[in-house]
Design a protein around this motif. Structure first.
Motif, PDB file in Angstrom:
ATOM      1  N   SER A 131       2.628  13.440   2.657  1.00 33.52           N
ATOM      2  CA  SER A 131       1.748  12.726   3.581  1.00 33.52           C
ATOM      3  C   SER A 131       2.541  12.088   4.708  1.00 33.52           C
ATOM      4  O   SER A 131       3.769  12.166   4.749  1.00 33.52           O
ATOM      5  CB  SER A 131       0.966  11.650   2.824  1.00 33.52           C
ATOM      6  N   GLY A 188       0.789  -1.219   0.000  1.00 36.27           N
ATOM      7  CA  GLY A 188       0.000   0.000   0.000  1.00 36.27           C
ATOM      8  C   GLY A 188       0.820   1.268   0.000  1.00 36.27           C
ATOM      9  O   GLY A 188       0.292   2.357  -0.193  1.00 36.27           O
ATOM     10  N   GLU A 189       2.124   1.141   0.221  1.00 30.92           N
ATOM     11  CA  GLU A 189       2.958   2.351   0.232  1.00 30.92           C
ATOM     12  C   GLU A 189       3.238   2.805  -1.196  1.00 30.92           C
ATOM     13  O   GLU A 189       3.153   2.025  -2.139  1.00 30.92           O
ATOM     14  CB  GLU A 189       4.289   2.055   0.919  1.00 30.92           C
ATOM     15  N   CYS A 190       3.622   4.045  -1.305  1.00 38.12           N
ATOM     16  CA  CYS A 190       3.976   4.560  -2.623  1.00 38.12           C
ATOM     17  C   CYS A 190       5.343   4.017  -3.027  1.00 38.12           C
ATOM     18  O   CYS A 190       6.140   3.660  -2.169  1.00 38.12           O
ATOM     19  CB  CYS A 190       4.017   6.080  -2.591  1.00 38.12           C
ATOM     20  N   THR A 244       8.004   3.739   3.696  1.00 38.41           N
ATOM     21  CA  THR A 244       8.687   4.428   2.601  1.00 38.41           C
ATOM     22  C   THR A 244       9.029   5.853   2.978  1.00 38.41           C
ATOM     23  O   THR A 244      10.116   6.362   2.702  1.00 38.41           O
ATOM     24  CB  THR A 244       7.761   4.459   1.364  1.00 38.41           C
ATOM     25  N   LYS A 245       8.064   6.466   3.640  1.00 40.22           N
ATOM     26  CA  LYS A 245       8.214   7.877   4.003  1.00 40.22           C
ATOM     27  C   LYS A 245       9.500   8.123   4.789  1.00 40.22           C
ATOM     28  O   LYS A 245      10.176   9.138   4.613  1.00 40.22           O
ATOM     29  CB  LYS A 245       6.989   8.276   4.839  1.00 40.22           C
ATOM     30  N   ASN A 247      -1.515  10.469  -5.574  1.00 41.79           N
ATOM     31  CA  ASN A 247      -2.518  10.266  -4.526  1.00 41.79           C
ATOM     32  C   ASN A 247      -3.719  11.185  -4.740  1.00 41.79           C
ATOM     33  O   ASN A 247      -3.584  12.312  -5.234  1.00 41.79           O
ATOM     34  CB  ASN A 247      -1.898  10.494  -3.151  1.00 41.79           C
ATOM     35  N   CYS A 275       6.978  12.839  -0.507  1.00 44.90           N
ATOM     36  CA  CYS A 275       5.537  13.085  -0.589  1.00 44.90           C
ATOM     37  C   CYS A 275       5.146  14.132   0.453  1.00 44.90           C
ATOM     38  O   CYS A 275       5.988  14.647   1.176  1.00 44.90           O
ATOM     39  CB  CYS A 275       4.767  11.785  -0.368  1.00 44.90           C
TER      40      CYS A 275
HETATM   41  S1  SF4 Z   1       3.414   8.567   3.545  1.00 39.53           S
HETATM   42 FE1  SF4 Z   1       3.799   9.263   1.445  1.00 39.53          FE
HETATM   43  S2  SF4 Z   1       5.010   7.618   0.497  1.00 39.53           S
HETATM   44 FE2  SF4 Z   1       4.002   6.759   2.319  1.00 39.53          FE
HETATM   45  S3  SF4 Z   1       2.076   5.828   1.553  1.00 39.53           S
HETATM   46 FE3  SF4 Z   1       1.624   7.910   2.292  1.00 39.53          FE
HETATM   47  S4  SF4 Z   1       1.772   9.185   0.442  1.00 39.53           S
HETATM   48 FE4  SF4 Z   1       2.834   7.254  -0.005  1.00 39.53          FE
END
Ligand code: SF4
Length: 455
Positions: free
Chosen positions: A174, A146-148, A181-182, A253, A172
């Motif tokens: 978010s 589900g992560e980018c 990932t963030k 997103n 990102c």
């Molecule tokens: S925090 Fe950023 S990279 Fe991680 S799922 Fe959300 S939008 Fe994607």
């Protein structure tokens, strides 16, 4: 996941069956270990022909691009991927045995893909093997959980055949509660439009016929500069760069897209070089769950994006993702996700069963039981196959302009039409070349791709 029991599809993603003289060999791809503890560690085993090995290479490339790392042993992996072959009965038995071993002897989540998974996925279920049965293309998204996708820090444009990959920004805006990932990528960092146009031009001059625009969240490109600029960048690439090429926009997103939905849909409608394709991962049809996930959009905003694109475009592809079995998801929330899928009818859908990532807030929540997640995931996957199958069935009998981008097996070529729907053209290899745009008649479909015939 019963939706993948495509008993009538004894073929690979390229639409051509493997022949017995093609793939008796066993191949195993095991890479040496890494150690970035936070991303997923994967193990891939590949059986069968060169085409299957090619699919594994693509999966591995996507996983590495996503920041994930190979494990040195399946027992040290978070996810084990078994890319299967089904050429003869003996091979089938071997595949079942190996799947059982990986299921029972390793702590890794098991993903089974490849020809046997697609043609005889029910055999794994009947053997009681706990695995996700997925199409090759779905494996990287599943592992991503589900992560980018993670753009690597040194991301530069690259050419792979006739496809040019253009990372337009990193990071990102978010802070999703399930995302690891963030932690690797941080806040959005957008180079100027001019710089990305220059890189796109260089890709076209180097022979790219399809430019894939990538990033964690392409919809917020420019946000750090005070203005979202994805539509501006796309318009400039299409208008300022001469040549015969197409552009595919990667994940955006819903929140970022929502603020520029009119401008973006207008650019898609005006620019023929742009594939009419939007990947906007909604993740849930319940605002409560979106809140717990700390997604920045709500369901209405996502629906408004879809409605706007529907207004501007007659023929386009909506691609979205759902995470099933988030720790706080109730049966009612799940029903809302199913209802949203029925309402918006995306043509491409990634379904991910929630699993915890270390160090994330969602990992601290009390999770749902495995059987609940499995049942919900199966239910959603069945619905997905029905919805996506309908979309491909509606193409049968029509004529499409297809940009050929990859070799298939047995002289087939594979490409994408104007809405980025995949079309496999058996026997095209002697009549056309990669990078060419051909006209073809759609003669059939295999639920997740169409089959065509050159005109
Ligand atoms: S925090 Fe950023 S990279 Fe991680 S799922 Fe959300 S939008 Fe994607």
């Amino acid at each position: 996941m019963s939706g993948f029991g495509l008993a009538a599809v004894p073929a690979n993603a390229r639409g051509v069956c493997y022949s017995t003289n093609q793939c008796p060999e066993r191949r195993v791809l095991v890479r040496t270990a890494p150690s970035t503890a936070q991303m997923a560690r994967y193990h891939i085993e590949t059986y069968g022909c060169t085409s299957n090995r090619g699919e594994s290479r693509q999966i591995e490339r996507a996983l590495r691009d996503g920041g994930h790392h190979p494990a040195d042993d399946p027992k040290a992996a978070d996810v084990a991927i078994l890319n299967t072959c089904t050429v003869v009965e003996k091979t089938e038995h071997n595949m079942l045995r190996r799947a059982e071993e990986l299921d029972e002897q390793t702590p890794a989540d098991l993903v089974i893909t490849g020809c046997m998974a697609l043609a005889q996925g029910e055999q794994f279920r009947e053997a009681g093997i706990d695995a996700e049965i997925l199409h090759w293309d779905e494996v990287p998204e599943h592992v991503r959980n589900g992560e980018c996708p993670t753009t690597t820090p040194d991301a530069e444009p690259v050419i792979d055949g006739v496809v040019g990959i253009l990372p337009i920004a990193r990071g990102c805006m978010s802070d999703c509660s399930y995302c690891i990932t963030k932690q690797a990528t941080g806040k959005i960092d957008s180079p100027p439009v001019e710089e990305n146009v220059r890189k796109a031009r260089a890709l076209v001059h180097a022979g790219a016929k399809e430019i894939r625009i990538t990033g964690q969240d392409t919809g917020v490109y420019g946000w750090d500069d005070g203005e979202r600029k994805l539509h501006i960048l796309l318009e400039r690439i299409c208008e300022e760069i001469e040549g015969d090429f197409r552009v595919r926009v990667g994940m955006a997103n819903p929140k970022g897209v929502h603020g520029i939905r009119e401008e973006l849909a207008e650019v898609f409608a005006e620019q023929e070089k742009l594939y009419n394709f939007l990947h906007a991962p909604v993740q849930s049809g319940s605002n409560d769950i979106l809140g717990d996930m700390r997604r920045q959009h709500n369901v209405s905003e996502y629906v408004e994006v879809v409605e706007t694109f529907d207004e501007y475009l007659d023929y386009w592809t909506l691609s979205t993702d759902f995470i099933v079995g988030f720790p706080t998801e109730t049966e009612h929330d799940h029903e809302q996700s199913l209802a949203l899928l029925r309402e918006t009818r995306p043509e491409k859908i990634n379904v991910t069963r929630f699993s915890k990532r270390p160090g994330t807030d969602a990992a601290k929540m009390k999770g749902l039981g495995g059987p609940t997640k499995k049942d919900r995931s199966s239910e959603m996957t069945d619905l997905k196959m029905e919805v996506v199958g309908e979309a491909y069935e509606s193409m049968v009998g029509s004529e499409r302009e297809v940009l050929l981008v990859e070799d298939g097996t047995e002289e087939s070529l594979v490409g994408y039409d104007s809405a980025y729907r995949q079309v496999a053209i058996p026997g095209a290899e002697n009549q056309a070349e990669l990078g060419e745009i051909v006209t073809c008649k759609i003669t059939g479909q295999n639920t997740v791709y169409a089959l065509g015939e050159l005109i």
